[in-house]
Write an enzyme that holds these catalytic residues in place. Structure first.
Site, mmCIF file in Angstrom:
data_model
loop_
_atom_site.group_PDB
_atom_site.id
_atom_site.type_symbol
_atom_site.label_atom_id
_atom_site.label_comp_id
_atom_site.label_asym_id
_atom_site.label_seq_id
_atom_site.Cartn_x
_atom_site.Cartn_y
_atom_site.Cartn_z
ATOM 1 N N LYS A 177 55.653 67.687 39.285
ATOM 2 C CA LYS A 177 54.639 66.640 39.389
ATOM 3 C C LYS A 177 54.151 66.274 37.996
ATOM 4 O O LYS A 177 53.361 66.998 37.396
ATOM 5 C CB LYS A 177 53.447 67.075 40.240
ATOM 6 N N GLY A 229 47.587 73.706 32.021
ATOM 7 C CA GLY A 229 46.503 72.728 32.056
ATOM 8 C C GLY A 229 45.173 73.398 31.752
ATOM 9 O O GLY A 229 45.113 74.458 31.123
ATOM 10 N N SER A 230 44.115 72.787 32.222
ATOM 11 C CA SER A 230 42.779 73.272 31.912
ATOM 12 C C SER A 230 42.460 74.552 32.675
ATOM 13 O O SER A 230 43.013 74.823 33.745
ATOM 14 C CB SER A 230 41.737 72.204 32.264
ATOM 15 N N THR A 231 41.538 75.331 32.125
ATOM 16 C CA THR A 231 41.123 76.569 32.775
ATOM 17 C C THR A 231 40.457 76.290 34.111
ATOM 18 O O THR A 231 40.657 77.026 35.085
ATOM 19 C CB THR A 231 40.178 77.350 31.851
ATOM 20 N N GLY A 234 43.111 75.585 36.553
ATOM 21 C CA GLY A 234 43.857 76.821 36.727
ATOM 22 C C GLY A 234 43.174 77.792 37.662
ATOM 23 O O GLY A 234 43.821 78.485 38.455
ATOM 24 N N GLU A 251 49.194 78.827 32.280
ATOM 25 C CA GLU A 251 48.997 78.709 30.829
ATOM 26 C C GLU A 251 47.874 77.711 30.654
ATOM 27 O O GLU A 251 48.044 76.517 30.897
ATOM 28 C CB GLU A 251 50.289 78.258 30.150
ATOM 29 N N CYS A 285 46.952 73.142 23.049
ATOM 30 C CA CYS A 285 46.188 74.276 23.568
ATOM 31 C C CYS A 285 46.163 75.449 22.604
ATOM 32 O O CYS A 285 45.199 76.215 22.587
ATOM 33 C CB CYS A 285 46.741 74.707 24.926
ATOM 34 N N GLU A 384 36.674 74.347 24.437
ATOM 35 C CA GLU A 384 37.862 73.628 23.993
ATOM 36 C C GLU A 384 37.565 72.133 23.917
ATOM 37 O O GLU A 384 37.218 71.505 24.916
ATOM 38 C CB GLU A 384 39.027 73.883 24.951
#
Length: 478
Positions: A177, A229-231, A234, A251, A285, A384
């Site tokens: 995706k 992607g973002s925490t 995630g 990750e 990242c 971040e």
């Protein structure tokens, strides 16, 4: 580019609706093209295709490793032939300078395919072990099954192939995706997959937004999830996979420290400093965006980074001279500008940047920005930002530097800068992070890559990356 079909089951098929994802140029905000927006029905069709390709006897998982490797090498050749098209597509969409896009997006996916193709051909699929207290056991490595891969917009092809290459090598099938912000390059990928003769259903691509991704992650036909992607996202994926007892690799974000030791030669590594902190306009990242400077050289370190940022060439992402391009979207620019405002409010000292560059009214540009005198507890040091913004914090001695480096919710990467390699290694081993570099940093294809703490779960790349797409079976013989 106007695409009206989805690549599912080895064919270009009609999507379930007429909804489209329109992509705009990061450099001028003008439309670049559109692709169909995949919906739940399209995900269902793609997972079915991947499931069929995996479950059919004699299919991709049952191919000998050498045969799979040969197909992967064909795909690598096809990607090489489209490297310029891929690089230009990514650069136009997300603002990555074309020089970086050519070096990474245009080249690394084929490198990954070739590395994992060779690794798979040399990795035994089973081994015999002498049992204790008696018997023997055959330990088999099998492909884990259908893999859902959620792609990202900052390095859309490179990070996709962190997952695609080892999954293919292991014998898995995939549903990808792409992120809506950078989806046109996935059409180039689909054309390469088709031309390389990868069997039907082994690689399927369904662009879409968060709802499409959520449906894919929780689909009953999926065996494993691989996400970058973002925490925040995630955590949601981890929760869903935890409920399903579904393996997942995450990750996630980072706020990596650059520990500059008191013996560092800044001028000798100026190019490496820039790459470590500003790669892809800070939309990276693993970027070392948190600079830790010894108080004995604090002013020198501030002046060095101020000159590094202030002297960077900012411009159109497709201009070969550009070192800092635009951010991916107006929304991302607003986010970065919000953090710049917070830095000012928190009392940090702005030494350069902080605004929008003159003469670049179109596109999503932000000046490379340096904040000095930053408290490590402040938002701009802990969160971040994902843009060309660096913070500089002073430290007293080596122990203090390590303490500050570890005082972060993240642990993805980092750097240590020194003229003494042994000292650099000693400091690096004390920093609680998944990866770290001495006098520069890039992920190494042959070695495990991933984070600790809020930076994720699991490892990609290297033999460990291949093993993450395999499951084990033990057959005991008395």
């Amino acid at each position: 580019m106007e695409m009206n079909r989805l690549y599912i089951g080895g064919n270009w098929v009609q999507p379930s609706t007429d909804r489209k994802i329109t992509v705009t140029s990061a450099s001028d905000g003008k439309p670049l093209g559109a692709v169909p927006e995949g919906m739940e029905a399209d995900v269902d069709r793609a997972v079915h295709a991947a499931r069929t390709a995996f479950d059919t006897p004699g299919g991709w998982p049952d191919w000998p490793p050498d045969r799979r490797s040969a197909a992967m090498l064909r795909l690598a050749d096809e990607l090489d032939g489209r490297s310029g098209e891929t690089a230009e597509s990514v650069s136009a969409q997300n603002g990555m300078p074309i020089s970086s896009a050519s070096a990474f997006e245009g080249a690394v996916p084929a490198m990954l395919l070739r590395y994992f193709a060779e690794l798979a051909s040399k990795t035994p699929e089973e081994e015999q072990r002498d049992g204790i207290p008696m018997g023997t056991t055959t330990v088999r490595r099998e492909p884990v099954g259908v893999v859902a891969t959620i792609m990202v917009w900052n390095f859309p092809q490179v990070i996709a192939f962190f997952k695609v290459a080892p999954a293919l090598a292991a014998g898995c099938t995939l549903v990808l995706k792409p992120a809506p912000q950078a989806v046109l390059d996935s059409v180039v990928l689909a054309e390469a997959v088709d031309k390389a003769g990868i069997p039907e259903g082994v690689v399927n691509i369904v662009p879409g937004g968060p709802e499409t991704g959520a449906h894919l992650v929780t689909h009953p036909g999926v065996d494993r999830v691989a996400f970058t992607g973002s925490t925040a996202v995630g955590r949601r994926i981890a929760s869903a996979c935890g409920q399903l007892l579904r393996p997942v690799t995450l990750e996630l974000g980072g706020k990596s420290a650059a520990v500059i030791l008191d013996d560092a030669d800044l001028a000798a590594h100026a190019e490496q400093h820039f790459a470590a902190s500003f790669l892809n306009n800070g939309q990276t990242c693993f970027a070392s965006t948190r600079i830790l400077a010894p108080r004995s050289r604090y002013g020198e370190v501030v002046d060095f980074h101020t000159a590094l940022a202030g002297g960077a060439t900012v411009g159109d992402a497709l201009d070969p001279a550009t070192q800092i391009g635009p951010l991916v979207s107006s929304r991302q620019r607003e986010r970065v500008e919000g953090y710049i405002g917070r830095g000012r409010a928190e009392g940090a000292r702005l030494t350069t940047g902080g605004g929008r560059p003159a003469g670049l009214e179109q596109g999503w540009f932000v000046e490379p920005t340096i904040f000095a005198d930053v408290d490590n507890a402040s938002a701009i040091a802990q969160e971040e930002i994902f843009g060309p913004v660096l913070t500089i914090t002073g430290y007293d001695d080596e122990d203090d530097a390590v303490r500050i480096a570890n005082d972060s919710p993240y642990g993805l990467a980092g750097t240590v800068w020194t003229t003494d390699p042994d000292r650099g290694d000693r400091v690096a081993k004390r920093v609680r992070t998944g990866t770290i570099g001495i006098n520069g940093y890039l992920p190494d294809i042959t070695s495990p890559y991933g984070g600790r703490k809020d930076s994720g779960l699991g490892r990609e790349l290297g033999p460990e990356g291949l093993r993450s797409f395999q499951q084990l079976q033990s057959i005991y013989h008395p």
